[in-house]
Design an enzyme around this catalytic site. Structure first.
Site, mmCIF file in Angstrom:
data_model
loop_
_atom_site.group_PDB
_atom_site.id
_atom_site.type_symbol
_atom_site.label_atom_id
_atom_site.label_comp_id
_atom_site.label_asym_id
_atom_site.label_seq_id
_atom_site.Cartn_x
_atom_site.Cartn_y
_atom_site.Cartn_z
ATOM 1 N N HIS A 171 -15.137 -2.351 15.293
ATOM 2 C CA HIS A 171 -16.413 -1.658 15.088
ATOM 3 C C HIS A 171 -16.362 -1.007 13.711
ATOM 4 O O HIS A 171 -15.625 -0.035 13.510
ATOM 5 C CB HIS A 171 -16.635 -0.625 16.191
ATOM 6 N N HIS A 264 -9.521 2.292 17.248
ATOM 7 C CA HIS A 264 -10.956 2.572 17.294
ATOM 8 C C HIS A 264 -11.233 4.054 17.054
ATOM 9 O O HIS A 264 -10.321 4.860 16.881
ATOM 10 C CB HIS A 264 -11.524 2.193 18.669
ATOM 11 N N GLU A 340 -8.013 5.494 20.557
ATOM 12 C CA GLU A 340 -9.291 6.122 20.222
ATOM 13 C C GLU A 340 -9.063 7.467 19.520
ATOM 14 O O GLU A 340 -8.274 8.286 19.987
ATOM 15 C CB GLU A 340 -10.131 6.355 21.488
#
Length: 380
Positions: A171, A264, A340
């Site tokens: 992403h 991420h 994350e």
């Protein structure tokens, strides 16, 4: 006054910039997608002409319909005068618009969702890495916009050596992921670092610093050039819609995987955490033991990491097989984690000036290498 996004990873649309106290802006959607949240723009003022510093109030008018509205709660945008040092600025969210307020100290200032990681810096990262004897740069193919999909192979292959894969920025708006990889690489390629030397005696690293270079340059939040969410393409990727995943996946199938870390950022949660693949068909007691050990190690290594908050765990057999960590963990029956990091701050160790930042992301990457060192003998 001028506002522009005509640069690498720029994203903003000017609606009305006639009044410094009521600047109306909106975030552009990813191409061929409804995702949007990443913004990055430059405000140009003329302090000499005005004779005084003026407060600028910028409203991102469509924030309330963005991809992850929970991400705006308690969020502070970042700004920079030199494009190297990013600091948090007063930001408010009223449920519809995100309002950023700053009285500029210099004529030109950049704003962004998080500290950007430019395509030029990405190129520097790759080519500085190849100057080390242990590193080989491999171009797997091209993206839909014609950019290289680059893999760094670090270490010499040999019998019994573990194969450790690390990917980042599926992403593209999650720039903290490539800052993380920069820190990890900096340590892994340090010939004087004992952890790095010991690891390279036992493992070969396969690192993709940026899985989505097209989306990164285009200023996307979540998708590639044609609106594909790459982290939902791992089961059946194609060269037509997701060449980035297709090319990396083919290399994994050819080489093998003993450990996989996919890096991420999370919009809503103000902590660092990992998400495993407990819902895949191949998940078993050994898999869980590896996951638990790795989390315990990371908790012991750094107070920046925790395991109290994170994503809900999938029920057995119910994991989404199109997600990278799930596909890899199931296909290779290996330790596979999504890492994350927050867009906001780590509220366990808050820093009110910079929040969670590029530098802290880089340091966490270095810490995770220590975690890999403590796991490498258990991977097979």
């Amino acid at each position: 006054m001028q506002i522009t996004d005509n640069f690498d990873s720029g994203n903003i649309r000017v609606i009305d910039a006639s009044d410094v106290s009521n600047i109306q802006l909106e975030i552009k959607k990813d191409n061929q997608s409804d995702f949007y949240q990443w913004f990055h723009f430059k405000l140009q003022t003329d302090l000499t002409a005005t004779g005084e510093r003026q407060e600028h109030v910028m409203h991102l008018t469509n924030a309330g319909k963005s991809a992850y509205v929970d991400g705006w709660q308690d969020y502070q945008a970042v700004a920079s005068y030199d494009r190297e040092h990013w600091f948090r600025v007063p930001t408010q969210y009223d449920g519809e618009k995100l309002t950023i307020t700053l009285t500029p100290e210099y004529d030109s200032v950049y704003f962004a969702y998080f500290a950007p990681y430019s395509y030029e810096r990405h190129q520097d990262l790759i080519h500085n890495a190849q100057m080390h004897l242990d590193c080989q740069v491999q171009v797997l193919g091209q993206t839909l916009d014609g950019r290289d999909m680059t893999l760094l192979k670090i270490g010499e292959a040999g019998e019994g050596k573990r194969k450790i894969w690390i990917t980042a920025r599926q992403h593209p708006g999650e720039t903290m992921a490539e800052w993380f990889v920069e820190g990890l690489l900096d340590r892994l390629l340090d010939e004087d670092d004992g952890v790095a030397r010991a690891l390279l005696n036992k493992a070969v690293f396969y690192i993709v610093p940026n899985m989505n270079p097209d989306g990164s340059v285009r200023g996307h939040l979540r998708t590639n050039a044609v609106g594909s969410n790459l982290n939902r393409e791992w089961l059946t990727p194609s060269m037509e819609r997701s060449p980035e995943v297709f090319l990396v996946r083919e290399q994994m199938l050819a080489i093998g995987v003993d450990m996989f870390l996919d890096v991420h950022g999370d919009e809503a949660l103000p902590v660092n955490f990992v998400a495993g693949c407990e819902g895949v068909v191949a998940y078993d007691a050994r898999h869980k033991a590896l996951e638990d050990k790795f989390k315990d190690i990371m908790i012991a290594i750094t107070p920046e990491f925790q395991d109290e908050r994170g994503y809900d765990k999938d029920e057995p057999g119910q994991a989404n097989p199109t997600v990278g960590t799930n596909w890899v963990g199931n296909q290779f029956k290996c330790l596979a984690y999504t890492i994350e990091m927050p867009f906001k701050d780590n509220d366990l160790l808050p820093d009110y000036s910079v929040g969670w930042s590029d530098e802290r992301s880089s340091l966490l990457g270095r810490d995770f290498l220590t975690g890999v060192y403590h796991m490498v003998d258990d991977l097979r």
